[in-house]
Design a protein around this motif. Structure first.
Motif, short mmCIF file in Angstrom:
data_model
loop_
_atom_site.label_atom_id
_atom_site.label_comp_id
_atom_site.label_asym_id
_atom_site.label_seq_id
_atom_site.Cartn_x
_atom_site.Cartn_y
_atom_site.Cartn_z
N ILE A 87 -1.92 52.69 15.93
CA ILE A 87 -1.85 51.23 16.00
C ILE A 87 -0.93 50.81 17.14
O ILE A 87 -0.14 51.61 17.64
CB ILE A 87 -1.33 50.63 14.68
CG1 ILE A 87 0.06 51.19 14.37
CG2 ILE A 87 -2.28 50.87 13.53
CD1 ILE A 87 0.91 50.19 13.64
N ASN A 146 4.79 53.21 10.87
CA ASN A 146 4.87 54.63 10.52
C ASN A 146 6.08 54.91 9.65
O ASN A 146 6.00 55.62 8.66
CB ASN A 146 4.96 55.49 11.78
CG ASN A 146 3.59 55.84 12.28
OD1 ASN A 146 2.60 55.53 11.64
ND2 ASN A 146 3.53 56.48 13.43
N GLY A 166 -0.61 57.60 20.70
CA GLY A 166 -0.65 56.19 20.36
C GLY A 166 -2.03 55.59 20.57
O GLY A 166 -3.04 56.32 20.68
N SER A 167 -2.07 54.25 20.68
CA SER A 167 -3.33 53.53 20.69
C SER A 167 -3.92 53.36 22.08
O SER A 167 -4.99 52.76 22.23
CB SER A 167 -3.12 52.15 20.06
OG SER A 167 -2.11 51.47 20.78
N ALA A 168 -3.24 53.89 23.11
CA ALA A 168 -3.72 53.90 24.50
C ALA A 168 -4.52 52.64 24.83
O ALA A 168 -5.71 52.74 25.19
CB ALA A 168 -4.55 55.16 24.74
N ASN A 178 -10.41 60.57 23.84
CA ASN A 178 -10.64 61.86 23.21
C ASN A 178 -10.30 61.73 21.71
O ASN A 178 -9.17 61.44 21.36
CB ASN A 178 -9.73 62.90 23.88
CG ASN A 178 -9.99 64.30 23.40
OD1 ASN A 178 -10.70 64.51 22.42
ND2 ASN A 178 -9.41 65.26 24.09
N TYR A 229 -12.47 62.81 29.50
CA TYR A 229 -11.84 62.69 30.82
C TYR A 229 -10.43 63.30 30.88
O TYR A 229 -10.02 63.85 31.89
CB TYR A 229 -11.76 61.21 31.25
CG TYR A 229 -10.58 60.49 30.66
CD1 TYR A 229 -9.37 60.41 31.36
CD2 TYR A 229 -10.62 59.93 29.37
CE1 TYR A 229 -8.26 59.79 30.79
CE2 TYR A 229 -9.52 59.33 28.81
CZ TYR A 229 -8.35 59.26 29.52
OH TYR A 229 -7.24 58.68 28.96
P1 NAD Z 1 -0.19 56.58 24.00
O1 NAD Z 1 -0.13 57.87 23.27
O2 NAD Z 1 -1.03 55.51 23.43
O3 NAD Z 1 -0.69 56.88 25.49
C1 NAD Z 1 -0.02 57.77 26.38
C2 NAD Z 1 -1.00 58.25 27.47
O4 NAD Z 1 -1.94 59.16 26.90
C3 NAD Z 1 -1.83 57.13 28.10
O5 NAD Z 1 -2.04 57.44 29.46
C4 NAD Z 1 -3.14 57.20 27.35
O6 NAD Z 1 -4.23 56.72 28.11
C5 NAD Z 1 -3.27 58.70 27.05
N1 NAD Z 1 -3.96 58.94 25.78
C6 NAD Z 1 -3.42 58.84 24.53
N2 NAD Z 1 -4.32 59.16 23.60
C7 NAD Z 1 -5.45 59.49 24.24
C8 NAD Z 1 -6.73 59.92 23.81
N3 NAD Z 1 -7.03 60.07 22.53
N4 NAD Z 1 -7.67 60.15 24.75
C9 NAD Z 1 -7.39 60.02 26.04
N5 NAD Z 1 -6.21 59.62 26.52
C10 NAD Z 1 -5.24 59.35 25.63
O7 NAD Z 1 1.31 56.08 24.18
P2 NAD Z 1 1.89 54.69 24.69
O8 NAD Z 1 1.07 54.19 25.85
O9 NAD Z 1 3.34 54.92 24.88
O10 NAD Z 1 1.73 53.70 23.46
C11 NAD Z 1 0.66 52.75 23.32
C12 NAD Z 1 0.79 52.05 21.97
O11 NAD Z 1 0.63 53.01 20.93
C13 NAD Z 1 2.14 51.37 21.71
O12 NAD Z 1 1.91 50.12 21.13
C14 NAD Z 1 2.83 52.30 20.74
O13 NAD Z 1 3.71 51.59 19.90
C15 NAD Z 1 1.67 52.83 19.96
N6 NAD Z 1 1.89 54.14 19.30
C16 NAD Z 1 1.37 54.28 18.07
C17 NAD Z 1 1.49 55.49 17.39
C18 NAD Z 1 0.89 55.58 16.02
O14 NAD Z 1 0.27 54.67 15.54
N7 NAD Z 1 1.05 56.72 15.34
C19 NAD Z 1 2.14 56.58 17.98
C20 NAD Z 1 2.66 56.41 19.28
C21 NAD Z 1 2.51 55.18 19.94
#
Ligand code: NAD
Length: 478
Positions: free
Chosen positions: A73, A85, A265-267, A277, A316
């Motif tokens: 989220i 969380n 996270g929610s990327a 992915n 990707y």
């Molecule tokens: P993120 O993990 O969402 O992304 C980090 C990087 O990894 C980005 O470049 C993203 O494009 C890539 N990435 C992440 N998951 C991917 C996937 N499944 N496939 C392809 N590429 C992927 O971290 P962030 O950008 O620091 O956080 C974004 C949001 O997510 C924030 O609002 C944060 O609070 C939230 N968050 C939620 C959780 C959770 O719900 N458990 C955990 C961490 C962060």
């Protein structure tokens, strides 16, 4: 009666809905015996003014199904929003965080082709109890809480996990050369519970050198059990060096409920483009299927996913010219995994899961301990930083056999015979103790005399012994 197990599902934000749809599609096609019920959590709920990000009706579903499959989220920026969380973990009592960190060499790039470890992190205690205080104008404090029952159940979980998953060794990371009481207890209980598992090899590392070893030679480890803070940091390190944080799933286990998710996270930048992915969430789903005692389905899903990796069908984020054969979107990736259900990988080690052993255990009753009061540590704010003046005032408060034993600042003795080099802050600790023991009433009387000397008391800690062993540490230099 239906043999489907009810599971509460949240589609989350950003890429959440796409990867959840993909993961559920695969899991259901694999034959998972589950019935999903959907709850709404996250950004929309936060923005409706609910600072917890979850509605009361969602708790009703979670308490009933006791199994939560959760997509990532987005926590809106700005103050006032509580981490969902942390809330979920606390409300559902999810005390164990389990994170397998496995490399999928040569299909996913990693410096550690033989890495295959699982981190079991204690999830509720340590510096994460949220017990912090401001002691003075310039000094903050965070309490590190380690308990016997909390440590016993995380150790028990780690060893049972090792047995169920045919793991050979459990390693404990801690720092009991410094934190002799808190990490010392964690270590002691590791030894105590470990003794009940003679077939499993046991070892322990001081966390700093253990972390260095894990980052350098992760294949030397199997299951690693850690207190909350080290586990938080090192489970991300382990996931990253296995190849990508994007591939790891995790389980949060409680005595009643459990939650399964991806670690990423929610990327939001990747949302709604059929790019993400789904692997992290899918492998979180594999952990859920094992938890639900559906190891056959967990195995089918994990093996089909590995076959997809081996066939070079990659999203990707892990696509590499040369190794990969086809770059696909989220939906196509899921279809590729479904098409491989029933197959086993050729190069990667095939997954094998077994049902959880059913054990009933009678916890041994601990004999009652004899507790005695020896004195009190009085934390004071003393803005002038004049240690001798503080000592003179504090000594005027002694009586009833209670002597001023020492004064320290940030744990370093500054009186008697302090070192001029010691950095002093405006928060001091005055240790009063009596050779012949004391009583709570005498301590309260002492505190009144301390106040009469114009000393501002911030807090106190009793100095007690447990079966004659001190329940407190000495200050450095004491
Ligand atoms: P993120 O993990 O969402 O992304 C980090 C990087 O990894 C980005 O470049 C993203 O494009 C890539 N990435 C992440 N998951 C991917 C996937 N499944 N496939 C392809 N590429 C992927 O971290 P962030 O950008 O620091 O956080 C974004 C949001 O997510 C924030 O609002 C944060 O609070 C939230 N968050 C939620 C959780 C959770 O719900 N458990 C955990 C961490 C962060």
């Amino acid at each position: 009666m239906s043999n489907l197990v009810p599971v509460t599902v949240a589609y989350g934000d950003g890429i959440g809905p796409e990867i959840m749809e993909a993961s559920l599609h695969i899991i259901k096609e694999a034959g998972a015996r589950i019935q999903t019920e959907v709850i709404e959590i996250g950004e929309k709920v936060y923005l409706r003014g609910n600072t917890a990000g979850i509605e009361p009706s969602a708790w009703e579903s979670l308490r009933r199904t006791k199994v939560f499959y959760k997509a990532p989220i987005t926590t809106p920026q700005g103050g006032g929003f509580k981490s969902l969380n942390v809330t979920t973990r606390k409300m559902l009592g999810l005390y164990a965080n389990v994170r397998p960190c496995v490399s999928y060499h040569p299909f996913v790039k990693t410096k550690h082709p033989n890495m295959n470890l699982v981190i079991v992190r204690e999830n509720e205690e340590d510096c994460y109890a949220g017990m912090e205080y401001q002691l003075s104008d310039t000094v903050m404090e965070c309490l590190k809480i380690i308990t016997r029952p909390g440590s016993e159940r995380i150790m028990r979980y780690a060893f049972e996990y090792a047995l169920q998953h045919n793991r050979k060794k459990v390693t404990c990371f801690m720092k009991d050369n410094i934190m002799k009481m808190t990490d010392g207890l964690f270590h002691k209980i590791f030894d105590e519970i470990g003794a009940e598992y003679p077939t499993i090899e046991k070892e322990h590392w001081i966390v700093d050198i253990g972390a260095a070893k894990m980052a350098d030679t992760p294949e030397a480890f199997d299951v690693i059990v850690m207190p909350n803070l080290y586990g938080d940091i090192l489970s991300d390190v382990a996931a990253q060096i296995a190849g990508s944080v994007g591939l790891a799933g995790s389980a949060n286990i409680g005595s009643q409920c459990a939650m399964f998710e991806a670690i990423h996270g929610s990327a939001p930048r990747r949302a709604n483009q059929n790019l993400a992915n789904p692997t992290g969430l899918l492998l979180g789903g594999v952990l859920m299927l094992v938890h639900l005692n559906q190891p056959d389905i967990a195995e089918r899903v994990h093996n089909a996913w590995m076959c997809t990796m081996e066939d070079g069908i990659h999203t990707y984020d892990i696509y590499k010219e040369g190794t990969s054969k086809q770059k696909v979107g989220t939906k196509e990736f899921a279809q590729a995994v479904v098409a491989r259900l029933g197959k086993t990988p050729h190069t990667l080690k095939a997954a094998h899961y077994s049902a959880a052993p059913q054990r009933t255990r009678q916890e041994a009753k601990r004999p009652a301990v004899k507790v005695a009061l020896e004195g009190v540590d009085v934390y004071v704010a003393w803005p002038s930083l004049d240690t001798d003046k503080l000592a003179a005032a504090a000594r005027k408060a002694i009586g009833d056999g209670l002597e001023l034993i020492m004064i320290d600042n940030r744990g370093v003795k500054v009186w008697p015979e302090g070192m001029p080099e010691t950095l002093c802050t405006d928060a001091y600790r005055c240790r009063f103790a009596s050779k012949n023991g004391t009583s709570s009433k005498q301590v309260v009387a002492l505190l009144n005399r301390v106040l009469d000397q114009g000393i501002e008391i911030v807090k106190t800690e009793n100095l007690r012994t447990f079966d004659g062993q001190p329940g407190y540490t000495l200050a450095q230099g004491q």
